[in-house]
Design an enzyme around this catalytic site. Structure first.
Site, PDB file in Angstrom:
ATOM      1  N   GLY A  59      42.144  42.248  39.110  1.00  0.00           N
ATOM      2  CA  GLY A  59      42.422  41.107  39.972  1.00  0.00           C
ATOM      3  C   GLY A  59      41.189  40.330  40.378  1.00  0.00           C
TER       4      GLY A  59
ATOM      5  N   GLU B  73      45.035  38.693  35.136  1.00  0.00           N
ATOM      6  CA  GLU B  73      45.895  38.236  36.234  1.00  0.00           C
ATOM      7  C   GLU B  73      45.604  36.768  36.589  1.00  0.00           C
ATOM      8  OE1 GLU B  73      45.988  40.869  39.630  1.00  0.00           O
ATOM      9  OE2 GLU B  73      45.570  42.602  38.371  1.00  0.00           O
TER      10      GLU B  73
ATOM     11  N   TYR C 164      48.532  51.667  48.835  1.00  0.00           N
ATOM     12  CA  TYR C 164      47.898  50.908  49.902  1.00  0.00           C
ATOM     13  C   TYR C 164      48.972  50.037  50.554  1.00  0.00           C
ATOM     14  CZ  TYR C 164      48.025  46.945  46.654  1.00  0.00           C
ATOM     15  OH  TYR C 164      48.437  45.968  45.788  1.00  0.00           O
TER      16      TYR C 164
ATOM     17  N   TRP D  59      48.343  52.331  41.921  1.00  0.00           N
ATOM     18  CA  TRP D  59      47.016  51.780  42.185  1.00  0.00           C
ATOM     19  C   TRP D  59      46.645  52.192  43.604  1.00  0.00           C
ATOM     20  CZ3 TRP D  59      43.099  49.411  39.674  1.00  0.00           C
ATOM     21  CH2 TRP D  59      42.068  48.925  40.493  1.00  0.00           C
TER      22      TRP D  59
END
Length: 372
Positions: A102, A143, A263, A352
């Site tokens: 990202g 991305e 997260y 992730w």
């Protein structure tokens, strides 16, 4: 005398490719994966690789001038020893070198994919790096391709990558490198359709990023489930809708790996007493972006006596204390999502990232929920 029909060499080539892919599909039974990211400063040697079938080493860079894949000098040793390190605890775990991420410039990927010579530089260097560092495969994290031209070039890149990987395997006599890509939550990037057929024909599987639907950086005015499996409102983005759209676009379910975040995101409530889903908020809490790893969330809950809620309708967790509200995935959300992925006939799941887990709680939950 019976006539003999000569088999076309091209037809024979496609038949052999079909049989080879069939063999690969049969051998590839499940992906229980996660990404390791050097930016977390979580040591590779601390990964409990017994909880995974596949681990992604993130991220390799793309040079903006040569369009070759490179490894940051500061982490070259960690990347070069990644496979041998994680295989000490689990000799059967497979590793893939992930490229991009990202934080990478999407414009550099777009420029690389726009010309055959640049695509060739990317492909050739990625294969050489994977082999020299003993990875079992390669993973692309662009991305995102966001114009019709970029999407078309993305499809070309994948087809050429697949052909090169197959050719390298034939000439080297080594097992063919796995190819995967982290992709958008649905088979269309808003109004633009992704090249589903090219993706299916080129990749062994896709890692569908079924998260980051909501966050205080782009939806600051109300709390929301960052990675809900189902929708609470008709217009709400959710994981199940994206997977359903991929399958409806005729992408094979057995090539889909469902993504989960280890997260969450923290919002600042307007009113501490109005603290449910879709409550009024005023931007991020705890940090500029509001993102916080699961380990940090567990620490926040413990230190602040936060109230925790699991929403079974959406399949999402949240906690709050004072004006701080955090949306995330806890044990119930993870187990429900993994069970969903298995029930849909998907290839598996990924997370992730490993460095954000807390005492391997979520990784163990996912691993045991899927089962053997």
């Amino acid at each position: 005398m019976a006539s003999k029909t000569k088999t076309s060499p091209l037809l024979l080539f496609f038949v052999l490719c079909f049989l080879f892919n069939l063999r690969l599909s049969a051998a590839q039974t499940v992906v229980k994966g996660s990404y390791w990211f050097y930016g977390t400063e979580f040591e590779v040697s601390n990964i409990n690789s017994s909880l995974f079938t596949h681990l992604f080493c993130a991220f390799a860079d793309l040079n903006s001038t040569t369009y070759r894949v490179t490894i940051p000098n500061s982490v070259s040793t960690q990347f070069s020893t990644f496979t041998t390190t994680v295989q000490r605890k689990n000799p059967s775990v497979k590793t893939l070198l992930s490229i991009g991420g990202g934080g990478a410039s999407a414009s550099v990927f777009a420029a690389m994919a726009s010309q055959p010579s640049r695509r060739n530089s990317f492909i050739d260097s990625s294969i050489k790096l994977a082999r020299s560092y003993n990875f079992h495969g390669l993973d692309l994290d662009w991305e995102y391709p966001s114009t019709a031209t970029e999407i078309a070039n993305f499809g070309k890149l994948l087809l050429e990558w697949k052909a090169a990987v197959a050719n390298e395997s034939r000439t080297s006599g080594k097992s063919q490198l796995h190819l995967s890509a982290a992709v958008f939550r649905a088979p269309n990037y808003y109004s633009l359709d992704l090249p589903v057929r090219n993706i299916s024909n080129s990749l062994d599987w896709i890692n569908v990023m079924s998260y980051d639907f909501y966050g205080p950086g782009w939806s600051p005015n109300y709390t929301a489930p960052p990675s809900g499996l189902y929708n609470a409102t008709a217009s709400q983005a959710n994981g199940a809708a994206g997977i359903r759209n991929w399958i409806q676009a005729e992408f094979p379910a057995r090539k889909i790996v469902f993504g989960m975040p280890f997260y969450g995101y923290a919002w600042r409530l307007v009113n501490a007493n109005n603290n449910g889903l879709f409550s009024p908020a005023n931007g991020a809490a705890l940090s500029t972006s509001g993102d916080i790893g699961y380990n940090g969330i567990r620490s926040f809950i413990s230190s602040n006596g936060a109230r925790c809620v699991y929403n079974a309708t959406v399949v999402s967790d949240y906690c709050y204390s004072g004006t701080t509200w955090i949306g995330y995935d806890d044990v119930k959300s993870v187990s429900t999502k993994v069970a969903y992925a298995k029930s849909q006939g998907l290839l598996g799941y990924f997370s992730w990232n490993v460095g954000s887990d807390y005492n391997w709680t979520l990784s163990q939950t996912a691993f045991s929920t899927w089962g053997a």
